[in-house]
Motif scaffolding. Structure first.
Motif, mmCIF file in Angstrom:
data_model
loop_
_atom_site.group_PDB
_atom_site.id
_atom_site.type_symbol
_atom_site.label_atom_id
_atom_site.label_comp_id
_atom_site.label_asym_id
_atom_site.label_seq_id
_atom_site.Cartn_x
_atom_site.Cartn_y
_atom_site.Cartn_z
ATOM 1 N N ILE A 130 0.862 -1.171 0.000
ATOM 2 C CA ILE A 130 0.000 0.000 0.000
ATOM 3 C C ILE A 130 0.901 1.223 0.000
ATOM 4 C CG2 ILE A 130 -1.746 1.294 1.275
ATOM 5 C CD1 ILE A 130 -2.619 -1.396 2.498
ATOM 6 N N ARG A 131 0.762 2.005 -1.048
ATOM 7 C CA ARG A 131 1.595 3.200 -1.178
ATOM 8 C C ARG A 131 0.771 4.282 -1.855
ATOM 9 N NH1 ARG A 131 7.172 4.216 -0.819
ATOM 10 N NH2 ARG A 131 7.813 5.998 -2.045
ATOM 11 N N ASN A 132 0.457 5.300 -1.118
ATOM 12 C CA ASN A 132 -0.308 6.418 -1.645
ATOM 13 C C ASN A 132 0.685 7.522 -2.002
ATOM 14 O OD1 ASN A 132 -1.832 8.763 -1.996
ATOM 15 N ND2 ASN A 132 -3.403 8.085 -0.565
ATOM 16 N N ASN A 187 3.904 12.544 -1.402
ATOM 17 C CA ASN A 187 4.428 13.774 -1.996
ATOM 18 C C ASN A 187 3.944 15.009 -1.241
ATOM 19 O OD1 ASN A 187 5.761 12.304 -3.959
ATOM 20 N ND2 ASN A 187 4.224 12.635 -5.525
ATOM 21 N N ALA A 188 2.654 15.016 -0.867
ATOM 22 C CA ALA A 188 2.090 16.148 -0.127
ATOM 23 C C ALA A 188 2.763 16.280 1.238
ATOM 24 C CB ALA A 188 0.582 15.976 0.029
ATOM 25 N N PHE A 189 3.025 15.163 1.890
ATOM 26 C CA PHE A 189 3.701 15.160 3.183
ATOM 27 C C PHE A 189 5.097 15.757 3.035
ATOM 28 C CE2 PHE A 189 6.417 13.139 6.389
ATOM 29 C CZ PHE A 189 5.745 13.483 7.546
ATOM 30 N N GLY A 190 5.820 15.323 2.029
ATOM 31 C CA GLY A 190 7.172 15.838 1.787
ATOM 32 C C GLY A 190 7.181 17.326 1.515
ATOM 33 N N GLN A 229 17.071 10.600 5.424
ATOM 34 C CA GLN A 229 15.630 10.427 5.640
ATOM 35 C C GLN A 229 14.880 11.712 5.321
ATOM 36 O OE1 GLN A 229 15.916 8.432 9.736
ATOM 37 N NE2 GLN A 229 13.971 7.701 8.905
ATOM 38 N N VAL A 230 15.442 12.843 5.727
ATOM 39 C CA VAL A 230 14.816 14.137 5.430
ATOM 40 C C VAL A 230 14.746 14.324 3.914
ATOM 41 C CG1 VAL A 230 15.014 16.645 5.644
ATOM 42 C CG2 VAL A 230 15.548 15.177 7.609
ATOM 43 N N ILE A 231 15.835 14.027 3.234
ATOM 44 C CA ILE A 231 15.870 14.161 1.766
ATOM 45 C C ILE A 231 14.821 13.265 1.123
ATOM 46 C CG2 ILE A 231 17.270 13.729 -0.294
ATOM 47 C CD1 ILE A 231 19.722 14.545 1.435
ATOM 48 N N ALA A 232 14.766 12.008 1.556
ATOM 49 C CA ALA A 232 13.810 11.053 0.972
ATOM 50 C C ALA A 232 12.367 11.486 1.220
ATOM 51 C CB ALA A 232 14.060 9.652 1.533
ATOM 52 N N VAL A 233 12.088 11.958 2.417
ATOM 53 C CA VAL A 233 10.727 12.418 2.739
ATOM 54 C C VAL A 233 10.366 13.608 1.866
ATOM 55 C CG1 VAL A 233 9.327 13.543 4.520
ATOM 56 C CG2 VAL A 233 10.620 11.494 5.084
ATOM 57 N N GLU A 234 11.248 14.600 1.811
ATOM 58 C CA GLU A 234 10.957 15.801 1.037
ATOM 59 C C GLU A 234 10.822 15.513 -0.457
ATOM 60 O OE1 GLU A 234 12.856 19.271 3.879
ATOM 61 O OE2 GLU A 234 13.731 18.949 1.892
ATOM 62 N N ASN A 235 11.565 14.544 -0.951
ATOM 63 C CA ASN A 235 11.506 14.202 -2.380
ATOM 64 C C ASN A 235 10.387 13.230 -2.726
ATOM 65 O OD1 ASN A 235 13.685 15.840 -2.972
ATOM 66 N ND2 ASN A 235 15.170 14.192 -2.780
ATOM 67 N N GLY A 236 9.699 12.718 -1.711
ATOM 68 C CA GLY A 236 8.611 11.779 -1.957
ATOM 69 C C GLY A 236 9.076 10.375 -2.292
ATOM 70 N N LYS A 292 2.078 19.655 15.688
ATOM 71 C CA LYS A 292 1.475 18.367 16.024
ATOM 72 C C LYS A 292 1.595 17.447 14.812
ATOM 73 C CE LYS A 292 -1.554 20.298 19.404
ATOM 74 N NZ LYS A 292 -2.864 20.497 19.934
ATOM 75 N N PRO A 293 1.765 16.158 15.036
ATOM 76 C CA PRO A 293 1.882 15.229 13.915
ATOM 77 C C PRO A 293 0.721 15.360 12.919
ATOM 78 C CG PRO A 293 2.481 14.112 15.921
ATOM 79 C CD PRO A 293 1.954 15.467 16.312
ATOM 80 N N ARG A 294 -0.479 15.578 13.425
ATOM 81 C CA ARG A 294 -1.629 15.689 12.516
ATOM 82 C C ARG A 294 -1.503 16.888 11.579
ATOM 83 N NH1 ARG A 294 -5.010 17.099 17.411
ATOM 84 N NH2 ARG A 294 -5.029 19.375 17.404
ATOM 85 N N ASP A 295 -0.778 17.938 12.032
ATOM 86 C CA ASP A 295 -0.573 19.110 11.195
ATOM 87 C C ASP A 295 0.273 18.788 9.958
ATOM 88 O OD1 ASP A 295 -2.030 20.624 13.028
ATOM 89 O OD2 ASP A 295 -0.222 21.266 14.098
ATOM 90 N N LEU A 296 1.071 17.762 10.058
ATOM 91 C CA LEU A 296 1.909 17.352 8.924
ATOM 92 C C LEU A 296 1.111 16.546 7.903
ATOM 93 C CD1 LEU A 296 5.129 16.231 10.805
ATOM 94 C CD2 LEU A 296 4.648 18.454 9.756
ATOM 95 N N LEU A 297 -0.024 16.025 8.322
ATOM 96 C CA LEU A 297 -0.803 15.137 7.466
ATOM 97 C C LEU A 297 -2.022 15.818 6.851
ATOM 98 C CD1 LEU A 297 -0.602 12.021 9.772
ATOM 99 C CD2 LEU A 297 0.745 12.469 7.713
ATOM 100 N N ASP A 298 -2.254 17.073 7.201
ATOM 101 C CA ASP A 298 -3.399 17.804 6.650
ATOM 102 C C ASP A 298 -3.082 18.338 5.266
ATOM 103 O OD1 ASP A 298 -4.952 17.377 8.871
ATOM 104 O OD2 ASP A 298 -4.425 19.283 9.800
#
Length: 75
Positions: free
Chosen positions: A6-8, A13-16, A43-50, A69-75
């Protein structure tokens, strides 16, 4: 029985993008953020690059480092 991955990618990409925007707003380099979150810069690079799919622990570490808050990163 096969295992389904499962990979959305849209959400990843939006999170990054959110991480990168917040990081820059705080004036942090990728090195600074990695240090504050106690994670590797790669890890920061991978997250930001999606290209990375962060764990819940990584999401919490990034949120704490960015003082949100963690939820703020997912909105």
């Amino acid at each position: 029985m096969s295992v389904t991955k499962i990979r959305n990618q849209k959400a990843i990409n939006a999170f990054g993008k959110k991480i990168k925007t917040l990081r820059k707003a705080k004036g942090y380099s990728q090195y600074n953020l990695a240090d504050e979150a106690n994670i590797d810069r790669s890890q920061v690079i991978a997250v930001e690059n999606g290209t990375g799919n962060p764990t819940i622990s990584t999401i919490y570490a990034l949120a704490e480092a960015l003082k949100v808050k963690p939820r703020d990163l997912l909105d």
